[in-house]
Write a protein that holds these residues in place. Structure first.
Motif, PDB file in Angstrom:
ATOM      1  N   TYR A  31       0.805  12.252   6.925  1.00  0.00           N
ATOM      2  CA  TYR A  31       1.085  12.563   8.323  1.00  0.00           C
ATOM      3  C   TYR A  31       1.148  14.064   8.578  1.00  0.00           C
ATOM      4  N   ARG A  32       0.783  14.864   7.592  1.00  0.00           N
ATOM      5  CA  ARG A  32       0.820  16.323   7.754  1.00  0.00           C
ATOM      6  C   ARG A  32      -0.003  16.705   8.981  1.00  0.00           C
ATOM      7  N   GLY A  33       0.540  17.606   9.798  1.00  0.00           N
ATOM      8  CA  GLY A  33      -0.141  18.017  11.019  1.00  0.00           C
ATOM      9  C   GLY A  33       0.247  17.178  12.223  1.00  0.00           C
ATOM     10  N   ARG A  34       1.064  16.141  11.992  1.00  0.00           N
ATOM     11  CA  ARG A  34       1.539  15.282  13.083  1.00  0.00           C
ATOM     12  C   ARG A  34       3.064  15.290  13.083  1.00  0.00           C
ATOM     13  N   ARG A  35       3.642  14.897  14.205  1.00  0.00           N
ATOM     14  CA  ARG A  35       5.092  14.708  14.275  1.00  0.00           C
ATOM     15  C   ARG A  35       5.393  13.249  13.948  1.00  0.00           C
ATOM     16  N   VAL A  36       6.444  13.058  13.173  1.00  0.00           N
ATOM     17  CA  VAL A  36       6.787  11.717  12.699  1.00  0.00           C
ATOM     18  C   VAL A  36       8.274  11.449  12.911  1.00  0.00           C
ATOM     19  N   VAL A  37       8.578  10.282  13.468  1.00  0.00           N
ATOM     20  CA  VAL A  37       9.950   9.791  13.521  1.00  0.00           C
ATOM     21  C   VAL A  37      10.142   8.931  12.276  1.00  0.00           C
ATOM     22  N   LEU A  38      11.062   9.344  11.401  1.00  0.00           N
ATOM     23  CA  LEU A  38      11.451   8.534  10.243  1.00  0.00           C
ATOM     24  C   LEU A  38      12.816   7.959  10.558  1.00  0.00           C
ATOM     25  N   TYR A  39      12.913   6.644  10.533  1.00  0.00           N
ATOM     26  CA  TYR A  39      14.241   6.079  10.734  1.00  0.00           C
ATOM     27  C   TYR A  39      14.593   5.196   9.545  1.00  0.00           C
ATOM     28  N   LEU A  88       3.965  11.340  18.573  1.00  0.00           N
ATOM     29  CA  LEU A  88       4.886  10.969  17.498  1.00  0.00           C
ATOM     30  C   LEU A  88       4.501   9.635  16.869  1.00  0.00           C
ATOM     31  N   ASP A  89       4.407   9.612  15.547  1.00  0.00           N
ATOM     32  CA  ASP A  89       4.253   8.374  14.800  1.00  0.00           C
ATOM     33  C   ASP A  89       5.649   7.900  14.411  1.00  0.00           C
ATOM     34  N   VAL A  90       5.819   6.614  14.204  1.00  0.00           N
ATOM     35  CA  VAL A  90       7.114   6.045  13.831  1.00  0.00           C
ATOM     36  C   VAL A  90       6.969   5.323  12.494  1.00  0.00           C
ATOM     37  N   ILE A  91       7.944   5.566  11.597  1.00  0.00           N
ATOM     38  CA  ILE A  91       7.993   4.899  10.296  1.00  0.00           C
ATOM     39  C   ILE A  91       9.423   4.453  10.048  1.00  0.00           C
ATOM     40  N   GLY A  92       9.609   3.188   9.651  1.00  0.00           N
ATOM     41  CA  GLY A  92      10.918   2.678   9.269  1.00  0.00           C
ATOM     42  C   GLY A  92      11.022   2.585   7.758  1.00  0.00           C
ATOM     43  N   ILE A  93      12.185   2.947   7.207  1.00  0.00           N
ATOM     44  CA  ILE A  93      12.393   2.907   5.758  1.00  0.00           C
ATOM     45  C   ILE A  93      13.718   2.200   5.471  1.00  0.00           C
ATOM     46  N   SER A  94      13.670   1.244   4.533  1.00  0.00           N
ATOM     47  CA  SER A  94      14.875   0.529   4.113  1.00  0.00           C
ATOM     48  C   SER A  94      14.767   0.225   2.623  1.00  0.00           C
ATOM     49  N   PRO A  95      15.863  -0.240   2.011  1.00  0.00           N
ATOM     50  CA  PRO A  95      15.788  -0.609   0.594  1.00  0.00           C
ATOM     51  C   PRO A  95      15.173  -1.987   0.341  1.00  0.00           C
ATOM     52  N   ASP A  96      14.700  -2.657   1.391  1.00  0.00           N
ATOM     53  CA  ASP A  96      14.113  -3.991   1.228  1.00  0.00           C
ATOM     54  C   ASP A  96      12.802  -3.946   0.446  1.00  0.00           C
ATOM     55  N   LYS A  97      12.520  -5.030  -0.245  1.00  0.00           N
ATOM     56  CA  LYS A  97      11.251  -5.172  -0.974  1.00  0.00           C
ATOM     57  C   LYS A  97      10.111  -5.400   0.026  1.00  0.00           C
ATOM     58  N   PRO A  98       8.866  -5.040  -0.349  1.00  0.00           N
ATOM     59  CA  PRO A  98       7.729  -5.214   0.561  1.00  0.00           C
ATOM     60  C   PRO A  98       7.589  -6.629   1.114  1.00  0.00           C
ATOM     61  N   GLU A  99       7.885  -7.650   0.310  1.00  0.00           N
ATOM     62  CA  GLU A  99       7.741  -9.034   0.763  1.00  0.00           C
ATOM     63  C   GLU A  99       8.651  -9.316   1.962  1.00  0.00           C
ATOM     64  N   LYS A 100       9.882  -8.820   1.895  1.00  0.00           N
ATOM     65  CA  LYS A 100      10.818  -9.027   3.004  1.00  0.00           C
ATOM     66  C   LYS A 100      10.360  -8.229   4.226  1.00  0.00           C
ATOM     67  N   ASN A 126       0.842  -1.201   0.000  1.00  0.00           N
ATOM     68  CA  ASN A 126       0.000   0.000   0.000  1.00  0.00           C
ATOM     69  C   ASN A 126       0.875   1.248   0.000  1.00  0.00           C
ATOM     70  N   ALA A 127       0.465   2.254  -0.762  1.00  0.00           N
ATOM     71  CA  ALA A 127       1.223   3.504  -0.843  1.00  0.00           C
ATOM     72  C   ALA A 127       1.061   4.311   0.445  1.00  0.00           C
ATOM     73  N   VAL A 128       2.181   4.752   0.993  1.00  0.00           N
ATOM     74  CA  VAL A 128       2.193   5.597   2.186  1.00  0.00           C
ATOM     75  C   VAL A 128       3.002   6.846   1.832  1.00  0.00           C
ATOM     76  N   SER A 129       2.416   8.006   2.111  1.00  0.00           N
ATOM     77  CA  SER A 129       3.079   9.272   1.809  1.00  0.00           C
ATOM     78  C   SER A 129       3.381  10.025   3.098  1.00  0.00           C
ATOM     79  N   LEU A 130       4.454  10.802   3.069  1.00  0.00           N
ATOM     80  CA  LEU A 130       4.719  11.681   4.199  1.00  0.00           C
ATOM     81  C   LEU A 130       3.549  12.648   4.367  1.00  0.00           C
ATOM     82  N   ALA A 131       2.927  13.051   3.265  1.00  0.00           N
ATOM     83  CA  ALA A 131       1.782  13.973   3.317  1.00  0.00           C
ATOM     84  C   ALA A 131       0.623  13.401   4.130  1.00  0.00           C
TER      85      ALA A 131
END
Length: 157
Positions: free
Chosen positions: A31-39, A68-80, A24-29
């Motif tokens: 979360y607009r109006g909220r604080r977000v931890v991107l790691y 604060l919401d938390v989002i993790g980002i990596s180069p892994d494919k969605p299946e992994k 599913n597509a997730v955009s930084l937008a």
């Protein structure tokens, strides 16, 4: 190889839309109006990345109570990412950036030193994006172990 451009507090957070572990597509937008931890982390299901993800999972209630919401980002494919999420009961979004465009935009991909050698790869980094879409905190070359505790101290959570 050149060092990546680094973000600093006050900079606009680069916008993005990436697939989550379910595709599913997730955009930084979103979360607009909220604080977000991107790691940003190098690879799902590796020991250090597992420790860091589980630390975020175990402290998620405290982050949420602090707004604060938390989002993790990596180069892994969605299946992994789905396997990682399910194996470790991770309850926050894990996003896939296989082209490393978002990693690069945040300065979290580029030249780094590993075991005394200069290599090109993911630079473990954490950002707090404010409700206005600006970077509040930019931390590069963070350690997997102990990072969440340090972030909690820095944010007074």
């Amino acid at each position: 190889m050149t060092a990546p451009t680094r973000l600093a507090p006050g900079d606009p957070a680069p916008s993005f839309t990436l697939p989550d572990a379910d595709g599913n597509a997730v955009s930084l937008a979103d979360y607009r109006g909220r604080r977000v931890v991107l790691y940003f982390y190098p690879a799902a299901m590796t020991p250090g990345c597992t420790k860091q993800a589980c630390d975020f999972r175990d402290n998620l209630t405290d982050f949420a109570e602090a707004g604060l919401d938390v989002i993790g980002i990596s180069p892994d494919k969605p299946e992994k990412l789905a396997k990682f999420r399910d194996r470790d009961a991770l309850t926050f979004p894990l996003l896939s950036d296989p082209d490393k465009e978002v990693l690069t935009a945040y300065g979290a991909f580029g030249e780094k030193t590993m075991y005394g050698k200069t290599v090109h790869g993911v630079i473990r980094s954490t950002f707090v994006v404010g409700p206005d879409g600006k970077i509040e905190v930019a931390q590069y070359n963070v350690r997997a172990t102990g990072h969440v505790a340090k972030l909690r101290r820095d944010l007074e959570i």
